[in-house]
Design a protein around this motif. Sequence first.
Motif, PDB file in Angstrom:
ATOM      1  N   UNK A  26     -77.916   3.197  -1.387  1.00  0.00           N
ATOM      2  CA  UNK A  26     -76.966   4.314  -1.297  1.00  0.00           C
ATOM      3  C   UNK A  26     -75.839   4.159  -2.306  1.00  0.00           C
ATOM      4  N   UNK A  27     -75.385   2.932  -2.516  1.00  0.00           N
ATOM      5  CA  UNK A  27     -74.288   2.707  -3.462  1.00  0.00           C
ATOM      6  C   UNK A  27     -74.717   3.026  -4.891  1.00  0.00           C
ATOM      7  N   UNK A  28     -75.932   2.624  -5.241  1.00  0.00           N
ATOM      8  CA  UNK A  28     -76.431   2.912  -6.598  1.00  0.00           C
ATOM      9  C   UNK A  28     -76.567   4.413  -6.832  1.00  0.00           C
ATOM     10  N   UNK A  29     -77.143   5.103  -5.855  1.00  0.00           N
ATOM     11  CA  UNK A  29     -77.296   6.561  -5.985  1.00  0.00           C
ATOM     12  C   UNK A  29     -75.936   7.236  -6.065  1.00  0.00           C
ATOM     13  N   UNK A  30     -74.985   6.758  -5.281  1.00  0.00           N
ATOM     14  CA  UNK A  30     -73.643   7.348  -5.278  1.00  0.00           C
ATOM     15  C   UNK A  30     -72.958   7.153  -6.627  1.00  0.00           C
ATOM     16  N   UNK A  31     -73.072   5.986  -7.225  1.00  0.00           N
ATOM     17  CA  UNK A  31     -72.448   5.740  -8.524  1.00  0.00           C
ATOM     18  C   UNK A  31     -73.081   6.608  -9.615  1.00  0.00           C
ATOM     19  N   UNK A  32     -74.412   6.682  -9.616  1.00  0.00           N
ATOM     20  CA  UNK A  32     -75.090   7.497 -10.628  1.00  0.00           C
ATOM     21  C   UNK A  32     -74.725   8.971 -10.471  1.00  0.00           C
ATOM     22  N   UNK A  33     -74.709   9.463  -9.229  1.00  0.00           N
ATOM     23  CA  UNK A  33     -74.359  10.868  -8.989  1.00  0.00           C
ATOM     24  C   UNK A  33     -72.913  11.156  -9.379  1.00  0.00           C
ATOM     25  N   UNK A  34     -72.013  10.213  -9.126  1.00  0.00           N
ATOM     26  CA  UNK A  34     -70.600  10.419  -9.487  1.00  0.00           C
ATOM     27  C   UNK A  34     -70.428  10.492 -11.002  1.00  0.00           C
ATOM     28  N   UNK A  35     -71.143   9.629 -11.726  1.00  0.00           N
ATOM     29  CA  UNK A  35     -71.063   9.668 -13.191  1.00  0.00           C
ATOM     30  C   UNK A  35     -71.634  10.981 -13.727  1.00  0.00           C
ATOM     31  N   UNK A  36     -72.731  11.443 -13.141  1.00  0.00           N
ATOM     32  CA  UNK A  36     -73.337  12.692 -13.582  1.00  0.00           C
ATOM     33  C   UNK A  36     -72.455  13.899 -13.273  1.00  0.00           C
ATOM     34  N   UNK A  37     -71.653  13.820 -12.224  1.00  0.00           N
ATOM     35  CA  UNK A  37     -70.718  14.921 -11.923  1.00  0.00           C
ATOM     36  C   UNK A  37     -69.743  15.103 -13.079  1.00  0.00           C
ATOM     37  N   UNK A  38     -69.269  13.999 -13.636  1.00  0.00           N
ATOM     38  CA  UNK A  38     -68.284  14.066 -14.718  1.00  0.00           C
ATOM     39  C   UNK A  38     -68.945  14.352 -16.065  1.00  0.00           C
ATOM     40  N   UNK A  42     -71.996  15.827 -16.729  1.00  0.00           N
ATOM     41  CA  UNK A  42     -72.900  16.974 -16.855  1.00  0.00           C
ATOM     42  C   UNK A  42     -72.222  18.090 -17.635  1.00  0.00           C
ATOM     43  N   UNK A  43     -72.956  18.676 -18.585  1.00  0.00           N
ATOM     44  CA  UNK A  43     -72.432  19.788 -19.370  1.00  0.00           C
ATOM     45  C   UNK A  43     -72.524  21.104 -18.615  1.00  0.00           C
ATOM     46  N   UNK A  44     -73.508  21.215 -17.753  1.00  0.00           N
ATOM     47  CA  UNK A  44     -73.680  22.438 -16.962  1.00  0.00           C
ATOM     48  C   UNK A  44     -72.904  22.303 -15.661  1.00  0.00           C
ATOM     49  N   UNK A  45     -71.967  23.215 -15.357  1.00  0.00           N
ATOM     50  CA  UNK A  45     -71.188  23.091 -14.116  1.00  0.00           C
ATOM     51  C   UNK A  45     -72.041  23.202 -12.863  1.00  0.00           C
ATOM     52  N   UNK A  46     -73.132  23.951 -12.907  1.00  0.00           N
ATOM     53  CA  UNK A  46     -74.008  24.053 -11.743  1.00  0.00           C
ATOM     54  C   UNK A  46     -74.660  22.707 -11.456  1.00  0.00           C
ATOM     55  N   UNK A  47     -75.108  22.006 -12.499  1.00  0.00           N
ATOM     56  CA  UNK A  47     -75.678  20.676 -12.314  1.00  0.00           C
ATOM     57  C   UNK A  47     -74.631  19.709 -11.773  1.00  0.00           C
ATOM     58  N   UNK A  48     -73.387  19.829 -12.220  1.00  0.00           N
ATOM     59  CA  UNK A  48     -72.323  18.962 -11.720  1.00  0.00           C
ATOM     60  C   UNK A  48     -72.112  19.162 -10.221  1.00  0.00           C
ATOM     61  N   UNK A  49     -72.143  20.408  -9.772  1.00  0.00           N
ATOM     62  CA  UNK A  49     -71.979  20.690  -8.341  1.00  0.00           C
ATOM     63  C   UNK A  49     -73.148  20.119  -7.544  1.00  0.00           C
ATOM     64  N   UNK A  50     -74.350  20.226  -8.058  1.00  0.00           N
ATOM     65  CA  UNK A  50     -75.515  19.677  -7.357  1.00  0.00           C
ATOM     66  C   UNK A  50     -75.442  18.149  -7.269  1.00  0.00           C
ATOM     67  N   UNK A  76     -68.593  23.850   1.974  1.00  0.00           N
ATOM     68  CA  UNK A  76     -67.686  23.829   0.825  1.00  0.00           C
ATOM     69  C   UNK A  76     -68.455  23.782  -0.487  1.00  0.00           C
ATOM     70  N   UNK A  77     -69.446  22.874  -0.588  1.00  0.00           N
ATOM     71  CA  UNK A  77     -70.148  22.727  -1.853  1.00  0.00           C
ATOM     72  C   UNK A  77     -71.050  23.924  -2.143  1.00  0.00           C
ATOM     73  N   UNK A  78     -71.613  24.528  -1.106  1.00  0.00           N
ATOM     74  CA  UNK A  78     -72.394  25.750  -1.327  1.00  0.00           C
ATOM     75  C   UNK A  78     -71.483  26.862  -1.838  1.00  0.00           C
ATOM     76  N   UNK A  79     -70.280  26.945  -1.282  1.00  0.00           N
ATOM     77  CA  UNK A  79     -69.306  27.923  -1.768  1.00  0.00           C
ATOM     78  C   UNK A  79     -68.924  27.643  -3.213  1.00  0.00           C
ATOM     79  N   UNK A  80     -68.684  26.373  -3.554  1.00  0.00           N
ATOM     80  CA  UNK A  80     -68.382  26.012  -4.939  1.00  0.00           C
ATOM     81  C   UNK A  80     -69.523  26.413  -5.860  1.00  0.00           C
ATOM     82  N   UNK A  81     -70.753  26.199  -5.420  1.00  0.00           N
ATOM     83  CA  UNK A  81     -71.909  26.518  -6.250  1.00  0.00           C
ATOM     84  C   UNK A  81     -71.966  28.006  -6.556  1.00  0.00           C
TER      85      UNK A  81
END
Length: 220
Positions: free
Chosen positions: A11-23, A25-33, A66-71
Motif C-alpha cells: 500500500x505504501x509503494x502504491x501510495x507514493x507512486x500515485x502521489x508522484x503521478x498526481x503532481x 501528470x500533464x493531463x488534469x483528468x489523469x491527475x484526479x484519477x 469529492x473526487x468524483x465532483x473534482x473529476x
Amino acid sequence: MTFQEILFYIFSTILLVASIRVVMSKNPVHAVLFLVLAFVTSAGLWMLMQAEFLAIVLVLVYVGAVMVLFLFVVMMLDVNLEEIRKGFWKNLPIALIVGAVIAIEITLILTNPQMNLVSFNGLKPLPADYNNIRELGLQLYTTYLMPFELASVLLVLGMVAAIALTHRKRTDVKRVNPADQVKARPKERVRVVQMSAEVEIEGVTEEAQDVPESPSDTTK
C-alpha cells in the motif's frame, strides 16, 4: 515478515507512486484519477491501523463524492494547460526549496526514536467493546479542537476559491449578451435573394430567363 507488513509495504509503494503521478501528470483528468488511487490505498493503511471508521469515511466521502465532483469539474472547465504551465521554470527553485524542507521534516519525524515509526510491527487487537467513533470524537473536540476548527476554516476558503475560479473572466470564451439578442429584429437578419434557375438538358446547362422581381420579393 508478517502478512500485515507485506500489505503495508504494498500500500505504501502504491501510495507514493500515485502521489508522484498526481503532481507529474500533464493531463488534469489523469491527475484526479491518480488522486483517487492514492485515497483508496490510504484507506487500506487506515484499515491496517485498525481505524475502520476513518477508512470508510475516506472512501465514501473523498473517493465517492469529492473526487468524483473534482473529476466532473475538471472535465467541464476545459483547463488551458498552456496558461497553467507558464512560469513553471520561474517558480521551480522555490518549489524545490519547499519540497526539500518538507522532506527533511518527514525524515526527522520518521528517524526519531521516540516515534518508533520506521518499523511496522502492527497493533495489538482491540477489545470487542472498543468504539472508534467515540474515541475519535473525544480527541477532536478536546485535544485537537483548535486544529479541527482551523481545518474547517480552510475548507471554507477552498470553497470560496473554487467559486472565484469558476466565475473568473476569460478572454478565450465566446459570450452571448441576452440584451443584444432581444433587440434583434427578423427584418434586419433575414434577406431573401432571387436567383435565376439553371436547367440541365442532355449535359447542357441552360439558364432560365430572369423573372422580374415582385414587390413581395424585396429585401426583408
